[in-house]
Design a protein around this motif. Structure first.
Motif, short mmCIF file in Angstrom:
data_model
loop_
_atom_site.label_atom_id
_atom_site.label_comp_id
_atom_site.label_asym_id
_atom_site.label_seq_id
_atom_site.Cartn_x
_atom_site.Cartn_y
_atom_site.Cartn_z
N MET A 155 0.80 -0.72 0.04
CA MET A 155 -0.06 0.05 0.09
C MET A 155 0.96 0.96 -0.07
N LEU B 6 -9.17 -4.60 1.91
CA LEU B 6 -7.78 -5.06 1.20
C LEU B 6 -7.45 -6.17 2.21
N LEU C 187 -4.30 -9.01 2.38
CA LEU C 187 -3.05 -9.51 1.92
C LEU C 187 -2.14 -10.40 2.75
N GLU D 189 -9.67 0.52 -7.30
CA GLU D 189 -8.62 -0.28 -6.75
C GLU D 189 -7.98 -1.23 -7.79
N SER E 194 -5.70 -7.20 7.14
CA SER E 194 -6.81 -6.82 6.48
C SER E 194 -6.88 -5.20 6.82
N ARG F 32 -8.65 -9.36 -7.24
CA ARG F 32 -7.64 -10.36 -6.52
C ARG F 32 -6.52 -10.44 -7.35
N ALA G 21 -3.36 -11.20 -2.62
CA ALA G 21 -4.22 -10.24 -1.91
C ALA G 21 -5.58 -10.08 -2.65
N THR G 22 -6.34 -9.67 -1.83
CA THR G 22 -7.76 -9.23 -2.36
C THR G 22 -8.04 -8.02 -2.02
N ALA G 23 -8.99 -7.20 -3.19
CA ALA G 23 -9.44 -6.14 -2.89
C ALA G 23 -10.86 -6.09 -3.07
#
Length: 344
Positions: free
Chosen positions: A9, A99, A101, A115, A135, A301, A327-329
């Motif tokens: 980030m 987010l 990750l 994102e 998270s 993701r 990672a997942t947004a």
């Protein structure tokens, strides 16, 4: 898998030497801030896998968005309904994103108005914990005409205070389409997926990533379509279905695979297999997350696009097998509001 029924980030601690120089120049501020947030250090004082042209606006956008990240526990915020009223040019589109990750040194960049972007695991002095994810949550407001962007002002202690900066209206080079243009594009989208793809590619802002020539045409098309989808304030039901048909019809398309997003909701993940290289930002693959019934956008993701060791095999790992979720947004909410700072 059969097509689902239709009802409705920040910076890395250490940058790889083989990463494309122009793109990393844009990402450096955002990378530094992301790592500081993950490690809990204090500080004094936007694109698929895709990175757009380096520039001050893009750097400020990515850094400002990532600076709003705050650590969350297991609390969950219900998804808010898709707005139905036609926004005014001076309306704002509020994005709430979660987010999740791996707890590892990492770098990422978001596009100007969503994102969607790139994610990379990088070597560093801090150990890489692949079993305990982190998270984070972020709030952002985009003026409907693209004239301004805002994030919470964390210096005041008031969650309703925001800081905003001007953005060039329209689709200047290096930017994605603002919500107003994206909504118009998706509203007029043809039903035929081939014609719809041509319409999107004609209007969307093409990638400027220096390594794009190594990607397949399907990989580049996938990123353009997902970026447009993610930037809309609302997507008509028939448009969402057409987008689904475009994505699943691309050469090398993977999925749809049933998974869960960062909010625990059932979604389908769709990606595109293609060309990957064991170098920063060229070894991971972005996938889009859609509602399994309505095909509404739920986030993206990133997964390993190939087998690789973070930092190279000589570094000792960790090893990432192809398909590992990194990672997942998750887009928790997309709401049209009257002013920046409003959330509903």
């Amino acid at each position: 898998m059969a097509e689902p029924a239709m009802d409705e980030m920040t910076a890395v601690r250490q940058l790889r030497a083989d990463a494309p120089v122009p793109d990393l120049a844009r990402l450096a501020p955002a990378r530094r801030r992301l790592l500081d947030e993950i490690e809990g250090r204090s500080r004094h004082g936007r694109a698929g896998w895709k990175l757009k042209a380096a520039g001050a606006v893009a750097a400020v956008t990515a850094a400002a968005l990532l600076s709003t990240l705050t650590l969350h526990g297991e609390d969950r915020t219900p998804a808010q309904p898709v707005p139905t009223a036609t926004p005014r040019p001076t309306s704002w589109v509020y994005h709430q994103v979660r987010l999740v990750l791996l707890n590892c040194p990492a770098g990422m960049s978001f596009s100007e108005y969503s994102e969607v972007g790139s994610f990379d695991l990088s070597p560093g002095t801090r150990p890489c914990d692949t079993k305990t994810p982190k998270s984070f949550g972020s709030d952002r407001w985009i003026r409907y005409d693209g004239g301004s962007t805002a994030v919470p002002d964390t210096s005041t202690g008031d969650p309703d205070d925001v800081r905003a900066w001007a953005e060039p209206a329209g689709s200047a080079p290096g930017q994605m389409l603002p919500p107003r243009q994206t909504d118009a594009l998706l509203t007029a989208l043809p039903d035929d997926p081939d014609a719809a793809l041509k319409a999107i590619l004609k209007k969307s802002v093409p990638t400027r990533v220096t390594s794009a020539w190594r990607l397949t045409q399907a990989q580049r098309d996938f990123a353009e379509v997902v970026e447009v989808l993610s930037g809309a304030s609302a997507v008509p039901a028939d448009g969402a279905r057409t987008i689904y048909r475009i994505l699943t019809g691309l050469e090398g398309a993977t999925g749809p695979v049933e998974v869960t997003d960062g909010e625990g909701r059932k979604v389908v993940a769709i990606g595109v297999d293609g060309n990957f290289r064991d170098a920063a930002y060229e070894r991971n693959s972005m996938q889009v997350l859609l509602d399994p019934e309505t095909f509404a956008y739920r986030g993206v993701r990133w997964v390993a696009g190939m087998d690789y060791y973070v930092g190279g095999k000589a570094s000792g790992g960790p090893f990432m097998a192809k398909g590992t979720v990194l990672a997942t947004a998750t887009r928790v909410a997309t709401v049209v509001v009257d002013k920046a700072g409003d959330r509903n």
